[in-house]
Motif scaffolding. Structure first.
Motif, PDB file in Angstrom:
ATOM      1  N   ASP A  17       0.806  -1.223   0.000  1.00 45.91           N
ATOM      2  CA  ASP A  17       0.000   0.000   0.000  1.00 45.91           C
ATOM      3  C   ASP A  17       0.839   1.274   0.000  1.00 45.91           C
ATOM      4  OD1 ASP A  17      -2.626  -0.963  -0.280  1.00 45.91           O
ATOM      5  OD2 ASP A  17      -2.706  -1.502   1.836  1.00 45.91           O
ATOM      6  N   LEU A  20       1.767   1.552  -3.602  1.00 44.98           N
ATOM      7  CA  LEU A  20       0.587   1.686  -4.453  1.00 44.98           C
ATOM      8  C   LEU A  20      -0.108   3.038  -4.273  1.00 44.98           C
ATOM      9  CD1 LEU A  20      -0.784  -1.915  -4.029  1.00 44.98           C
ATOM     10  CD2 LEU A  20      -0.082  -0.881  -6.197  1.00 44.98           C
ATOM     11  N   ASN A  21      -0.085   3.576  -3.079  1.00 46.39           N
ATOM     12  CA  ASN A  21      -0.760   4.847  -2.816  1.00 46.39           C
ATOM     13  C   ASN A  21      -0.095   6.041  -3.483  1.00 46.39           C
ATOM     14  OD1 ASN A  21      -2.827   3.638  -1.420  1.00 46.39           O
ATOM     15  ND2 ASN A  21      -1.860   3.911   0.572  1.00 46.39           N
ATOM     16  N   ILE A  23       0.588   5.939  -6.681  1.00 47.77           N
ATOM     17  CA  ILE A  23       0.179   5.775  -8.082  1.00 47.77           C
ATOM     18  C   ILE A  23      -1.198   6.415  -8.274  1.00 47.77           C
ATOM     19  CG2 ILE A  23      -0.449   4.011  -9.791  1.00 47.77           C
ATOM     20  CD1 ILE A  23       1.750   2.265  -8.404  1.00 47.77           C
ATOM     21  N   GLU A  25      -4.942   7.124  -8.802  1.00 52.58           N
ATOM     22  CA  GLU A  25      -6.010   6.242  -8.313  1.00 52.58           C
ATOM     23  C   GLU A  25      -6.582   5.307  -9.372  1.00 52.58           C
ATOM     24  OE1 GLU A  25     -10.173   6.391  -5.780  1.00 52.58           O
ATOM     25  OE2 GLU A  25      -9.342   8.259  -6.577  1.00 52.58           O
ATOM     26  N   ARG A  28      -4.003   2.726 -10.181  1.00 53.69           N
ATOM     27  CA  ARG A  28      -3.822   1.868  -8.994  1.00 53.69           C
ATOM     28  C   ARG A  28      -4.948   0.847  -8.891  1.00 53.69           C
ATOM     29  NH1 ARG A  28      -3.570   5.627  -5.099  1.00 53.69           N
ATOM     30  NH2 ARG A  28      -5.799   5.598  -4.692  1.00 53.69           N
ATOM     31  N   VAL A 105       4.834  -3.204  -8.992  1.00 55.50           N
ATOM     32  CA  VAL A 105       5.305  -1.823  -9.021  1.00 55.50           C
ATOM     33  C   VAL A 105       6.781  -1.783  -8.616  1.00 55.50           C
ATOM     34  CG1 VAL A 105       3.031  -0.839  -8.547  1.00 55.50           C
ATOM     35  CG2 VAL A 105       4.507  -1.393  -6.649  1.00 55.50           C
ATOM     36  N   GLU A 106       7.491  -0.824  -9.021  1.00 55.56           N
ATOM     37  CA  GLU A 106       7.176   0.119 -10.046  1.00 55.56           C
ATOM     38  C   GLU A 106       7.712  -0.393 -11.372  1.00 55.56           C
ATOM     39  OE1 GLU A 106       7.056   4.456  -9.357  1.00 55.56           O
ATOM     40  OE2 GLU A 106       8.220   3.939  -7.546  1.00 55.56           O
ATOM     41  N   ARG A 135       4.672   5.546 -10.274  1.00 58.97           N
ATOM     42  CA  ARG A 135       4.126   6.825  -9.781  1.00 58.97           C
ATOM     43  C   ARG A 135       3.869   7.769 -10.941  1.00 58.97           C
ATOM     44  NH1 ARG A 135       9.307   7.869  -6.453  1.00 58.97           N
ATOM     45  NH2 ARG A 135       9.909   6.553  -8.151  1.00 58.97           N
TER      46      ARG A 135
END
Length: 181
Positions: A17, A20-21, A23, A25, A28, A105-106, A135
């Motif tokens: 997370d 991922l957070n 990236i 929305e 993601r 990711v990434e 990102r």
């Protein structure tokens, strides 16, 4: 190269997370959904899968919804999974499955380096574009272009799924296909 379930394994890279957070929305959510569906299909089709977590002490564990279908997880600090001894040993143990579907990711860091190293070591990596992200979307695009130039196939999750099945008469088709609609 045709993707074959009996020759495949699935490598889910750093779906944590905290990463991922960062990236966007929409991207993601797509990456999480496609990764989750591929992991569920891999579990149902008995395709070996492995998840990695980049420095989990600082970035946290992989998402619970992903770990549910991929209980085998390794922590790492190397950007390329291939450069981590435990991960490389796990992959070599599963060598009869030379096709490595890569999600995570990434895209421009760990996914790219892992795919390049796997290809160099004689594996057949396939990067699942809509199950990977960065990102900065431009950096992900650049990495996908570089992978293509290196001769590493780039696929989408739904294509991988249907290639794993191969035929609508596959015994798992009726139970798994609804997730892709």
């Amino acid at each position: 190269m045709r993707i074959e379930a009996r020759q495949s394994l699935l490598l889910s890279i750093d779906m944590q997370d905290r990463l991922l957070n960062t990236i966007p929305e929409l991207t993601r959510n797509t990456v999480i959904q496609n990764s989750t569906r591929l992991l569920a299909a891999a579990a149902a089709l008995e395709i070996p899968c492995l998840a990695t977590a980049q420095y989990p002490q600082g970035l946290g564990p992989i998402r619970d919804d992903l770990r549910e279908n991929c209980p085998q997880t390794f922590a790492k600090t190397a950007f390329s999974c291939w450069r981590d001894t435990d991960i490389r040993d796990w992959l070599e143990k599963h060598q009869p499955h030379p096709q490595v579907m890569i999600t995570g990711v990434e895209t421009h860091i760990c996914v790219l380096q892992t795919a390049l190293d796997l290809q160099h070591a004689g594996w057949q990596p396939v990067v699942v574009a809509d199950a990977c992200a960065s990102r900065d979307p431009g950096k992900a695009e650049s990495a996908l272009w570089r992978l293509d130039q290196a001769g590493i196939p780039v696929a989408v999750a739904e294509s991988v799924f249907y290639e794993w099945l191969g035929d609508a008469s596959h015994p798992q088709f009726r139970s798994l296909a609804p997730a892709w609609r």
